[in-house]
Write an enzyme that holds these catalytic residues in place. Structure first.
Site, PDB file in Angstrom:
ATOM      1  CG  ASN A   2      -1.684   1.265   1.415  1.00  0.00           C
ATOM      2  OD1 ASN A   2      -1.746   2.092   0.499  1.00  0.00           O
ATOM      3  ND2 ASN A   2      -2.301   1.442   2.579  1.00  0.00           N
ATOM      4  CD1 TRP A   3       3.504   1.038  -3.000  1.00  0.00           C
ATOM      5  CD2 TRP A   3       3.501   2.312  -4.848  1.00  0.00           C
ATOM      6  NE1 TRP A   3       4.220   0.376  -3.960  1.00  0.00           N
ATOM      7  CE2 TRP A   3       4.240   1.134  -5.110  1.00  0.00           C
ATOM      8  CE3 TRP A   3       3.352   3.250  -5.865  1.00  0.00           C
ATOM      9  CZ2 TRP A   3       4.832   0.886  -6.347  1.00  0.00           C
ATOM     10  CZ3 TRP A   3       3.944   3.001  -7.097  1.00  0.00           C
ATOM     11  CH2 TRP A   3       4.681   1.828  -7.325  1.00  0.00           C
ATOM     12  CE  LYS A   4      -0.056   3.166   4.812  1.00  0.00           C
ATOM     13  NZ  LYS A   4       0.073   3.252   6.259  1.00  0.00           N
ATOM     14  CG  HIS A   7      -5.735   2.033   5.225  1.00  0.00           C
ATOM     15  ND1 HIS A   7      -5.275   2.942   6.148  1.00  0.00           N
ATOM     16  CD2 HIS A   7      -4.742   1.122   5.059  1.00  0.00           C
ATOM     17  CE1 HIS A   7      -4.050   2.585   6.511  1.00  0.00           C
ATOM     18  NE2 HIS A   7      -3.703   1.484   5.867  1.00  0.00           N
ATOM     19  CD  GLU A  62      -2.766   5.495   6.787  1.00  0.00           C
ATOM     20  OE1 GLU A  62      -2.749   5.580   5.554  1.00  0.00           O
ATOM     21  OE2 GLU A  62      -1.872   4.927   7.452  1.00  0.00           O
ATOM     22  CD  GLU A 120      -3.437  -2.273   7.263  1.00  0.00           C
ATOM     23  OE1 GLU A 120      -2.418  -2.589   6.660  1.00  0.00           O
ATOM     24  OE2 GLU A 120      -3.999  -1.170   7.146  1.00  0.00           O
ATOM     25  N   GLY A 138       2.751   2.329  10.857  1.00  0.00           N
ATOM     26  CA  GLY A 138       3.718   3.409  10.709  1.00  0.00           C
ATOM     27  C   GLY A 138       4.421   3.785  12.009  1.00  0.00           C
ATOM     28  CB  SER A 141       5.403  -1.811  12.054  1.00  0.00           C
ATOM     29  OG  SER A 141       5.048  -0.473  12.293  1.00  0.00           O
ATOM     30  N   GLY A 175       5.084   1.312   4.576  1.00  0.00           N
ATOM     31  CA  GLY A 175       6.424   1.872   4.386  1.00  0.00           C
ATOM     32  C   GLY A 175       7.386   0.954   3.652  1.00  0.00           C
TER      33      GLY A 175
HETATM   34  P1  13P Z   1       3.172   0.368   7.658  1.00  0.00           P
HETATM   35  O1  13P Z   1       3.648  -0.921   7.071  1.00  0.00           O
HETATM   36  O2  13P Z   1       3.896   1.563   7.154  1.00  0.00           O
HETATM   37  O3  13P Z   1       3.090   0.303   9.163  1.00  0.00           O
HETATM   38  O4  13P Z   1       1.662   0.582   7.151  1.00  0.00           O
HETATM   39  C1  13P Z   1       0.773  -0.477   7.215  1.00  0.00           C
HETATM   40  C2  13P Z   1      -0.447  -0.118   6.453  1.00  0.00           C
HETATM   41  O5  13P Z   1      -1.187   0.777   6.826  1.00  0.00           O
HETATM   42  C3  13P Z   1      -0.718  -0.860   5.213  1.00  0.00           C
HETATM   43  O6  13P Z   1      -1.983  -0.587   4.729  1.00  0.00           O
END
Ligand code: 13P
Length: 251
Positions: free
Chosen positions: A9-11, A96, A98, A168, A174, A214, A236
């Site tokens: 997931n590149w966000k 998600h 976020e 998640e 993150g 993470s 990440g």
């Molecule tokens: P990280 O791997 O950066 O913690 O993010 C996880 C995530 O939100 C994947 O959708």
């Protein structure tokens, strides 16, 4: 049998040229490798068409990070499920944390999004997970169960079988703070049981449940070794080919 899956997931990262370069690198790294999982990258809307052109769909799946809760019309700035599907993408991340936290997404809107994604042949990667306070006050099983029930349990067994789920824990996203493999297993087994109670053993056993938060090459092996952890949704570490491949090859 359910699939093992590693999805990036590149966000909101990379420009289009940077994203195309990264996608090509990942695709190249997968060539000549016999990996034991499906590999997917979920990228910003702007990147879908050029990335789709740059990768081999047999090696690397492509997804969006969201889609609208309406089919079409006067919704300035939104991108619909048919639009995503028309780029060649096959997956879409929905729910998600976020999006839930910063953009007020609710189970009601997510129910619409899931329906539209399925209607357009997209596979939702549906995210669930508790925040730190809920982990600490012990309500995390109830929270996750409610997220699943409210947004997904209107689906027929046939449609539910098309989903990928991703657990998640928000406190692990993150933050560098991964859930332990035992914490992940405990929740994944609970999610599978929740599915079984509604749709039966076969559907539950065939549903891929990914862990996200993470996840790195150093902890992926232990997480993926757990019987109910079928892969990862990677933030990440998916922005660096070597780290991402380190997770892909943990299977
Ligand atoms: P990280 O791997 O950066 O913690 O993010 C996880 C995530 O939100 C994947 O959708």
């Amino acid at each position: 049998m359910r699939k093992n899956i590693v999805a990036g997931n590149w966000k909101m990262n990379t420009t289009v040229p940077e994203g195309v370069k990264l996608a090509k690198e990942v695709n190249k790294a997968l060539e000549g490798q016999d990996v034991n999982c499906d590999v997917i990258i979920c990228v910003p809307f702007t990147h879908l068409v050029p990335v789709n052109d740059a990768i081999d769909a047999n090696k690397l799946g492509l997804g969006a990070e969201n889609c609208a809760d309406h089919r079409s019309g006067a919704y300035t700035g939104e991108v619909s499920a048919p639009m995503v599907a028309s780029t060649g993408a096959k997956y879409v991340i929905l729910g998600h944390s976020e999006r839930r936290q910063y953009y007020g997404e609710t189970s009601e809107t997510l129910k619409e999004k899931v329906g539209l994604a399925l209607e357009n042949g997209l596979t939702p990667i549906f995210c669930i997970g508790e925040v730190l306070e809920q982990r600490e006050d012990g309500s995390y099983f109830d929270v996750v169960k409610k997220q699943i029930e409210e947004a997904l349990f209107n689906l027929s067994a046939e449609d539910f079988s098309k989903l990928i789920l991703a657990y998640e824990p928000v406190w692990a996203i993150g933050t560098g703070k991964t859930a332990t493999d035992d914490q992940a297993q405990e929740m994944h087994a609970f999610i599978r049981k929740t599915i079984e109670d509604k749709y039966g053993k076969e559907v539950a056993e065939n549903t891929s449940i990914l862990y996200g938060g993470s996840c790195k090459p150093s902890n992926a092996k232990a997480l993926f070794a757990k019987p109910d952890v079928d892969g990862g949704l990677i933030g990440g570490a998916s922005l660096d080919t070597e780290s991402f491949m380190g997770i892909v090859t943990a299977f």
